[in-house]
Design an enzyme around this catalytic site. Structure first.
Site, PDB file in Angstrom:
ATOM      1  N   GLN A  86      -0.431 -39.635  -0.296  1.00 49.25           N
ATOM      2  CA  GLN A  86      -0.522 -41.134  -0.736  1.00 49.25           C
ATOM      3  C   GLN A  86      -0.205 -41.081  -2.183  1.00 49.25           C
ATOM      4  O   GLN A  86      -1.111 -40.716  -2.939  1.00 49.25           O
ATOM      5  CB  GLN A  86      -1.624 -41.738  -0.026  1.00 49.25           C
ATOM      6  CG  GLN A  86      -1.613 -41.705   1.369  1.00 49.25           C
ATOM      7  CD  GLN A  86      -2.323 -40.515   1.930  1.00 49.25           C
ATOM      8  OE1 GLN A  86      -2.850 -39.638   1.339  1.00 49.25           O
ATOM      9  NE2 GLN A  86      -2.309 -40.329   3.286  1.00 49.25           N
ATOM     10  N   HIS A  97      -6.094 -38.923  -7.891  1.00 52.22           N
ATOM     11  CA  HIS A  97      -5.860 -37.641  -8.429  1.00 52.22           C
ATOM     12  C   HIS A  97      -4.731 -36.974  -7.264  1.00 52.22           C
ATOM     13  O   HIS A  97      -5.146 -36.996  -6.029  1.00 52.22           O
ATOM     14  CB  HIS A  97      -7.170 -36.831  -8.391  1.00 52.22           C
ATOM     15  CG  HIS A  97      -7.129 -35.412  -8.759  1.00 52.22           C
ATOM     16  ND1 HIS A  97      -8.139 -34.890  -9.707  1.00 52.22           N
ATOM     17  CD2 HIS A  97      -6.008 -34.466  -9.076  1.00 52.22           C
ATOM     18  CE1 HIS A  97      -7.733 -33.849 -10.103  1.00 52.22           C
ATOM     19  NE2 HIS A  97      -6.394 -33.521  -9.801  1.00 52.22           N
ATOM     20  N   HIS A  99      -2.840 -35.231  -4.604  1.00 48.11           N
ATOM     21  CA  HIS A  99      -3.283 -34.200  -3.723  1.00 48.11           C
ATOM     22  C   HIS A  99      -2.555 -34.277  -2.385  1.00 48.11           C
ATOM     23  O   HIS A  99      -2.106 -35.409  -1.975  1.00 48.11           O
ATOM     24  CB  HIS A  99      -4.726 -34.231  -3.181  1.00 48.11           C
ATOM     25  CG  HIS A  99      -5.275 -35.760  -2.606  1.00 48.11           C
ATOM     26  ND1 HIS A  99      -5.596 -36.805  -3.383  1.00 48.11           N
ATOM     27  CD2 HIS A  99      -5.603 -36.191  -1.308  1.00 48.11           C
ATOM     28  CE1 HIS A  99      -5.984 -37.805  -2.671  1.00 48.11           C
ATOM     29  NE2 HIS A  99      -5.899 -37.617  -1.514  1.00 48.11           N
ATOM     30  N   HIS A 101      -2.352 -33.398   1.629  1.00 44.97           N
ATOM     31  CA  HIS A 101      -3.149 -33.095   2.774  1.00 44.97           C
ATOM     32  C   HIS A 101      -2.379 -32.248   3.669  1.00 44.97           C
ATOM     33  O   HIS A 101      -1.333 -32.538   3.768  1.00 44.97           O
ATOM     34  CB  HIS A 101      -3.426 -34.664   3.443  1.00 44.97           C
ATOM     35  CG  HIS A 101      -4.486 -35.648   3.039  1.00 44.97           C
ATOM     36  ND1 HIS A 101      -5.739 -35.718   3.209  1.00 44.97           N
ATOM     37  CD2 HIS A 101      -3.817 -36.292   2.038  1.00 44.97           C
ATOM     38  CE1 HIS A 101      -6.216 -36.749   2.456  1.00 44.97           C
ATOM     39  NE2 HIS A 101      -4.920 -37.032   1.794  1.00 44.97           N
TER      40      HIS A 101
END
Length: 155
Positions: A86, A97, A99, A101
């Site tokens: 996202q 931050h 990332h 998933h």
């Protein structure tokens, strides 16, 4: 000297929850996993948006996601994976931050087509926002899962 905590936006991730590190990134188990095996990969440098990653960081994140995803899928006897980012608050990014998933999925008849996945995702997002079903795990639970993943850590 070993790192005790890793920065993840405004949060501190205890080293026992981190199961893979490189010079540029780290992978860790999720505090509130949506499914078993739900992990995250992020750059060590706090980067808010994908466009702000260096080329090396971008390549490293996807290299790890590629290898780790395959290993998690096998470990959890899953039949599919969801790799998701996202990118920004309007896209659902809850931690500023970058990332990735990684979520293993199993063939169990839950989703017959992509429209059903999208509807289920909307339902899950509503639940996540009000935090009905996902509860924080203990540091011990997270460390135990991270220890399992360290056994097959990518190279």
């Amino acid at each position: 000297m070993a790192v005790e905590y890793y920065d993840f936006g405004p949060y501190k991730i205890h080293h026992s929850s981190v199961f893979h590190t490189t010079d540029l990134s780290f992978a860790f188990v999720n505090l509130r996993p949506a499914v078993p095996g739900h992990v995250l990969i992020c750059p060590k440098r706090e980067v808010k948006r994908v466009a702000d990653l260096t080329d090396d960081e971008n390549i490293e994140l996807w290299r790890i996601a590629h290898k780790l995803g395959r290993q998690l899928e096998s470990y959890h006897n899953a039949s599919s994976l969801r790799l998701a980012i996202q990118d920004g608050p309007q896209a659902g990014q809850s931690v500023p931050h970058v990332h990735i998933h990684i979520l293993p999925y199993w063939k169990n008849g839950d989703f017959e087509n992509n429209d059903e996945i999208n509807e289920k995702e909307k339902e899950l997002k509503r639940k996540v926002v009000v935090d009905i079903e996902r509860k924080d795990r203990s540091l011990e639970e997270m460390a135990q899962e991270a220890n399992e993943y360290r056994k097959f850590v990518i190279s």
